[in-house]
Design an enzyme around this catalytic site. Structure first.
Site, PDB file in Angstrom:
ATOM      1  N   HIS A   1     -29.230  29.147  28.591  1.00  0.00           N
ATOM      2  CA  HIS A   1     -29.044  28.034  27.664  1.00  0.00           C
ATOM      3  C   HIS A   1     -30.478  27.270  27.718  1.00  0.00           C
ATOM      4  O   HIS A   1     -30.751  26.302  26.814  1.00  0.00           O
ATOM      5  CB  HIS A   1     -28.010  27.011  27.936  1.00  0.00           C
ATOM      6  CG  HIS A   1     -26.819  27.438  27.558  1.00  0.00           C
ATOM      7  ND1 HIS A   1     -25.774  26.645  27.140  1.00  0.00           N
ATOM      8  CD2 HIS A   1     -25.863  28.601  27.343  1.00  0.00           C
ATOM      9  CE1 HIS A   1     -24.419  27.222  26.826  1.00  0.00           C
ATOM     10  NE2 HIS A   1     -24.896  28.495  26.765  1.00  0.00           N
ATOM     11  N   ASP A   2     -31.226  27.330  28.713  1.00  0.00           N
ATOM     12  CA  ASP A   2     -32.329  26.646  28.813  1.00  0.00           C
ATOM     13  C   ASP A   2     -33.318  27.417  27.926  1.00  0.00           C
ATOM     14  O   ASP A   2     -34.047  26.746  27.228  1.00  0.00           O
ATOM     15  CB  ASP A   2     -32.861  26.539  30.185  1.00  0.00           C
ATOM     16  CG  ASP A   2     -34.379  25.828  30.286  1.00  0.00           C
ATOM     17  OD1 ASP A   2     -34.274  24.695  29.784  1.00  0.00           O
ATOM     18  OD2 ASP A   2     -35.117  26.272  30.879  1.00  0.00           O
TER      19      ASP A   2
ATOM     20  N   VAL B   1     -33.236  27.193  23.943  1.00  0.00           N
ATOM     21  CA  VAL B   1     -33.622  25.804  23.036  1.00  0.00           C
ATOM     22  C   VAL B   1     -35.185  25.518  23.745  1.00  0.00           C
ATOM     23  O   VAL B   1     -35.189  25.099  24.935  1.00  0.00           O
ATOM     24  CB  VAL B   1     -32.751  24.767  23.786  1.00  0.00           C
ATOM     25  CG1 VAL B   1     -32.991  23.463  23.216  1.00  0.00           C
ATOM     26  CG2 VAL B   1     -31.341  25.303  23.384  1.00  0.00           C
TER      27      VAL B   1
ATOM     28  N   GLY C   1     -37.465  27.018  24.574  1.00  0.00           N
ATOM     29  CA  GLY C   1     -38.150  28.090  25.374  1.00  0.00           C
ATOM     30  C   GLY C   1     -37.743  27.769  26.952  1.00  0.00           C
ATOM     31  O   GLY C   1     -36.909  26.501  27.061  1.00  0.00           O
TER      32      GLY C   1
ATOM     33  N   ASP D   1     -38.221  26.018  29.770  1.00  0.00           N
ATOM     34  CA  ASP D   1     -39.119  24.904  30.174  1.00  0.00           C
ATOM     35  C   ASP D   1     -38.330  23.881  31.065  1.00  0.00           C
ATOM     36  O   ASP D   1     -38.966  22.855  31.315  1.00  0.00           O
ATOM     37  CB  ASP D   1     -39.625  24.231  29.059  1.00  0.00           C
ATOM     38  CG  ASP D   1     -38.647  23.650  28.228  1.00  0.00           C
ATOM     39  OD1 ASP D   1     -37.432  23.856  28.213  1.00  0.00           O
ATOM     40  OD2 ASP D   1     -39.090  22.740  26.836  1.00  0.00           O
TER      41      ASP D   1
ATOM     42  N   GLU E   1     -30.647  17.471  26.117  1.00  0.00           N
ATOM     43  CA  GLU E   1     -29.889  18.625  25.978  1.00  0.00           C
ATOM     44  C   GLU E   1     -28.692  18.864  26.773  1.00  0.00           C
ATOM     45  O   GLU E   1     -27.649  19.228  26.468  1.00  0.00           O
ATOM     46  CB  GLU E   1     -30.805  19.864  26.252  1.00  0.00           C
ATOM     47  CG  GLU E   1     -31.951  20.215  25.464  1.00  0.00           C
ATOM     48  CD  GLU E   1     -32.737  21.287  25.688  1.00  0.00           C
ATOM     49  OE1 GLU E   1     -32.119  22.317  26.573  1.00  0.00           O
ATOM     50  OE2 GLU E   1     -33.818  21.301  25.516  1.00  0.00           O
TER      51      GLU E   1
ATOM     52  N   PRO F   1     -25.494  29.406  20.398  1.00  0.00           N
ATOM     53  CA  PRO F   1     -24.764  30.001  19.506  1.00  0.00           C
ATOM     54  C   PRO F   1     -23.046  29.700  20.111  1.00  0.00           C
ATOM     55  O   PRO F   1     -22.885  29.446  21.467  1.00  0.00           O
ATOM     56  CB  PRO F   1     -24.919  31.361  19.622  1.00  0.00           C
ATOM     57  CG  PRO F   1     -25.536  31.837  21.033  1.00  0.00           C
ATOM     58  CD  PRO F   1     -26.287  30.257  21.076  1.00  0.00           C
TER      59      PRO F   1
ATOM     60  N   ASP G   1     -13.764  38.764  31.678  1.00  0.00           N
ATOM     61  CA  ASP G   1     -13.782  40.500  32.150  1.00  0.00           C
ATOM     62  C   ASP G   1     -12.283  40.523  32.607  1.00  0.00           C
ATOM     63  O   ASP G   1     -12.185  40.319  34.029  1.00  0.00           O
ATOM     64  CB  ASP G   1     -14.762  40.922  33.155  1.00  0.00           C
ATOM     65  CG  ASP G   1     -14.831  42.259  33.666  1.00  0.00           C
ATOM     66  OD1 ASP G   1     -13.884  43.061  33.158  1.00  0.00           O
ATOM     67  OD2 ASP G   1     -15.553  42.757  34.240  1.00  0.00           O
TER      68      ASP G   1
END
EC number: 1.11.1.7
Length: 315
Positions: free
Chosen positions: A63-64, A67, A69, A71, A86, A160, A232
């Site tokens: 997730h980092d 969005v 890159g 960073d 974020e 997504p 799973d």
């Protein structure tokens, strides 16, 4: 724990050289020689208490990086001047592990102040948690710097959802320099993940889902249930083992999320799912390659960005 160095890095550098131009294996060997050992030690201690750490950190890293890159923009806390970073976006509501990143940062600041970036901490901690969870051992180049921007709107727009169509998913990864083998391998991290019922409850009347699984998930998601299910279903009570059984489940119509189910049926990805389902070694090898590539997405290096003193706040 010692992370082995082998051919994964060389292969990735050959495939994907541009993003690695200013990243380097052992970047802190002189400026903070104990940095990776400190990260490994603290991750190992936390993993001994909570084996779901692999899923938590892998999700954080994903997730980092996707969005703006890799960073560490995901780590920024809300403030009066910036109330919606974020971290507050809907897709990031289930991201956890921030306290461990804080603990690692505190230890590294004591060892070598203002030297190791928060973005490198996330990358290294994720790598170590994957190995501890039974995943592949791989090396990652370091030298990332932390960004100055963290916007709610960027995360809402870019990350997504669980029902993303396969063609859109392929494009999503391709835009970041990754191919179908990378994309399916990274989604294979769901082998240690859990999903909130709200993300798949619409599927429980879908005839394409294995009926026994659909019935069990209805019970899970009913009033008084846990409201979460393992992605799973080879180990529905506690899926914490990093392996390719997830792909075998997909081929048996036991994918929980719609996107996971579609991976096994869409012509663009079904062949890759089959290959990973039949070879645990192939899946783990490709996952390592994909993780190193993901960790180089739009990174800040050199004089760009900063080295945060507190991962939750800009300097």
């Amino acid at each position: 724990m010692k992370i082995a160095k082998f051919s994964v890095l060389l292969l990735v550098l050959f495939i994907f050289p541009v993003a690695f131009a200013q990243l380097k294996v052992g970047f802190y060997s002189k400026s903070c020689p104990n940095a990776e050992t400190i990260v490994q030690s603290l991750v190992s201690r936390r993993f001994a208490e909570d084996r779901t750490l692999t899923a938590a950190l892998t999700r954080m890293h994903f997730h980092d990086c996707f969005v703006q890159g890799c960073d560490a923009s995901l780590l920024i806390d809300p403030t009066t001047s910036q109330p919606r970073p974020e971290k507050t976006a809907g897709p990031n509501g289930s991201v956890r592990g921030f306290e461990l990143i804080d603990e690692i940062k505190t230890a590294l600041e004591a060892e070598c102040p203002s030297t190791v970036s928060c973005s490198d901490i996330v990358t290294l901690a994720t790598r170590d948690s994957v190995f501890l969870g039974g995943g592949p051992s791989y090396v990652v180049p370091t030298g990332r710097r932390d960004g100055f921007v963290s916007n709610f709107a960027d995360a809402e727009r870019i990350l997504p959802g669980p029902a993303l169509p396969v063609p859109a998913m392929v494009t999503f990864f391709a835009d970041k320099g990754m191919n179908v083998f990378d994309a399916v391998a990274l989604l294979g991290a769901h082998t240690v993940g859990r999903g909130f019922c709200g993300n798949f409850v619409d599927r429980l009347s879908d005839p394409s889902m294995d009926p026994e699984l659909a019935g069990r998930l209805r019970n899970t998601c009913s009033a008084g249930g846990s409201q979460f299910a393992a992605l799973d279903q080879s180990m529905p009570e506690a899926s914490t083992s990093f392996d390719n059984l997830f792909f075998l489940q997909l081929r048996a119509r036991r994918g929980v999320l719609l996107l996971d189910h579609l991976l096994a049926t869409d012509p663009a990805t079904s062949g890759v799912v089959f290959q990973y389902a039949t070879s645990n070694d192939l899946f783990k090898r490709q996952f390592a390659i994909a993780m190193v590539k993901m960790g180089a997405v739009d990174v800040l290096t050199g004089s760009a960005g900063e080295i945060r003193k507190n991962c939750r706040a800009f300097n």
